[in-house]
Each structure stands twice: as structure tokens, then as C-alpha cells.
Design an enzyme around this catalytic site. Structure first.
Site, PDB file in Angstrom:
ATOM      1  N   ASP A   1      -0.503   5.158   0.827  1.00  0.00           N
ATOM      2  CA  ASP A   1      -0.653   6.127   1.994  1.00  0.00           C
ATOM      3  C   ASP A   1      -0.682   5.186   3.320  1.00  0.00           C
ATOM      4  O   ASP A   1      -1.513   4.255   3.345  1.00  0.00           O
ATOM      5  CB  ASP A   1      -1.973   6.749   1.643  1.00  0.00           C
ATOM      6  CG  ASP A   1      -1.606   7.571   0.242  1.00  0.00           C
ATOM      7  OD1 ASP A   1      -0.699   8.269   0.090  1.00  0.00           O
ATOM      8  OD2 ASP A   1      -2.784   7.510  -0.540  1.00  0.00           O
TER       9      ASP A   1
ATOM     10  N   ASP B   1       0.809  -1.240  -0.031  1.00  0.00           N
ATOM     11  CA  ASP B   1       0.101  -0.030   0.230  1.00  0.00           C
ATOM     12  C   ASP B   1       0.955   1.103   0.090  1.00  0.00           C
ATOM     13  O   ASP B   1       2.207   1.090   0.431  1.00  0.00           O
ATOM     14  CB  ASP B   1      -0.967  -0.090   1.271  1.00  0.00           C
ATOM     15  CG  ASP B   1      -1.734   1.178   1.500  1.00  0.00           C
ATOM     16  OD1 ASP B   1      -2.265   1.524   0.498  1.00  0.00           O
ATOM     17  OD2 ASP B   1      -1.429   1.712   2.467  1.00  0.00           O
TER      18      ASP B   1
HETATM   19 MG    MG Z   1      -3.238   2.963   3.210  1.00  0.00          MG
END
Ligand code: MG
Ligand code: ZN
Length: 188
Positions: free
Chosen positions: A13, A11
Site C-alpha cells: 500500500d 511494500d
Molecule cells: Mg505502505
């Protein structure tokens, strides 16, 4: 035929760079990376993993930023990681508003599967690292272990109930990388 390669889907962010609720990273100047992100990626690469970022960027569909700006944000991300000796093989993203119910927004596996085909990745030796339930959902739909990090939104997620139980919970992406190296991708 060349052997397929193990992979970690990361991932963006809240996992590689800081995130907070209700906030959208819309300018390259706002992109900074966690101090332990580059060491984590170096560790994974040394262990033979390809590194693919899979990220939902609904800010595009919401009109908060353009694809051109996102490209510059990702160039900045790559520069910051390169300064720490780390490199990504690919960054793939869903640009859609959640209301579109598109085929590519995490937890759907389309983007990861497409990257796996394109890059020759072995989903039998793979993992997902992320800070949200959608990341654990991606792991589940790919049939690979999901590691929850407690950075970003991770502290507020409640992953221990239901079918999205993570394979491991770690303080940050470096801890998650260590778990992956110790537990994923060994040839049997
Ligand atoms: Mg995230
Ligand atoms: Zn999408």
C-alpha cells in the site's frame, strides 16, 4: 547447490497501489496499481532480482476483511501487474492488530527472513522499497538499503532524522527500482 538470488522486498500500500491515511483496502474492486508499478517490477526482474511483497494488513486483525477477501485482493493485484508484464514471486503479510505485538509486523524482519529461506534469496544482495518508516525499519533490521518512495504516505514521513535514514529517496517505485538496479546486487 544453486546460487542464492538477489531480492527486492516491496511494500504494497502506497508503493505499488494508492493508499491514504486511515483507509483500508477491503475489496478487490478497490485495488488498482500505480502506472509505474509494473515497469518498475519488470526493470528489477530483468536485472535479476526476485520480487517479494511484504505488507502489514492489520485490517484482518481489526475485522475489516477476511483472509479469503485478502486472497482475492492479491489475485487482483497479480492480475493488474500481469497485464503490465510483471510478476511477483511471493506476497507475505502480517495479519495482526498492532496491539498484539506479534513477531511478524514490519519493521520486524521475520516475514522477509522466512521468505528468504523458502525462496533461496541472498540477503547480501537485497533492498527494501516502501513509503513508511516501518519499511525503512525493515531494511535496517535486515541490514539492507531502504529506499523511500514519495507516493502513499511517503511525502509525510520524516525519514531524515535518526537511524532510519533511507539509502535513497525517490519519487515513486520506478525511480526506486532504478536506484536499486544501479546500486544493489552487483557481485563483488
Ligand atoms: Mg505502505
Ligand atoms: Zn504479525
Amino acid at each position: 547447490m544453486s546460487a542464492r538470488k538477489p531480492v527486492v522486498f516491496l511494500d504494497r500500500d502506497g508503493t505499488l497501489n494508492p493508499d491514504r491515511p486511515g483507509w483500508y483496502l477491503t475489496r478487490p474492486s478497490q485495488m488498482r496499481v500505480y502506472r509505474r508499478a509494473a515497469p518498475a517490477l519488470r526493470l528489477l526482474r530483468r536485472a535479476g532480482f526476485r520480487l517479494v511483497v511484504v505488507t502489514n494488513q492489520s485490517g484482518l486483525g481489526r475485522g475489516y476483511l477476511t483472509e479469503d477477501t485478502l486472497g482475492r485482493i492479491h489475485a487482483k493485484l497479480r492480475r493488474l501487474l500481469a497485464a503490465g508484464g510483471a510478476r511477483l514471486d511471493a506476497i507475505v503479510y502480517c495479519p495482526h492488530h498492532p496491539d498484539r505485538r506479534c513477531a511478524c509486523r514490519k519493521p520486524k524482519p521475520l516475514l522477509a527472513r522466512r521468505a528468504a529461506r523458502r525462496l533461496g534469496l541472498d540477503l547480501g544482495r537485497a533492498a527494501v522499497i516502501g513509503d513508511k518508516r516501518a519499511d525503512l525499519g525493515l531494511a535496517r533490521s535486515l541490514g539492507v538499503p531502504g529506499v523511500l518512495v514519495l507516493t502513499g504516505h511517503g511525502r509525510h514521513e520524516k525519514p531524515h532524522t535518526g537511524s532510519l535514514r533511507p539509502a535513497a529517496v525517490r519519487r515513486d517505485v520506478l525511480g526506486a527500482a532504478r536506484w536499486v538496479v544501479d546500486n544493489v546486487g552487483r557481485r563483488r
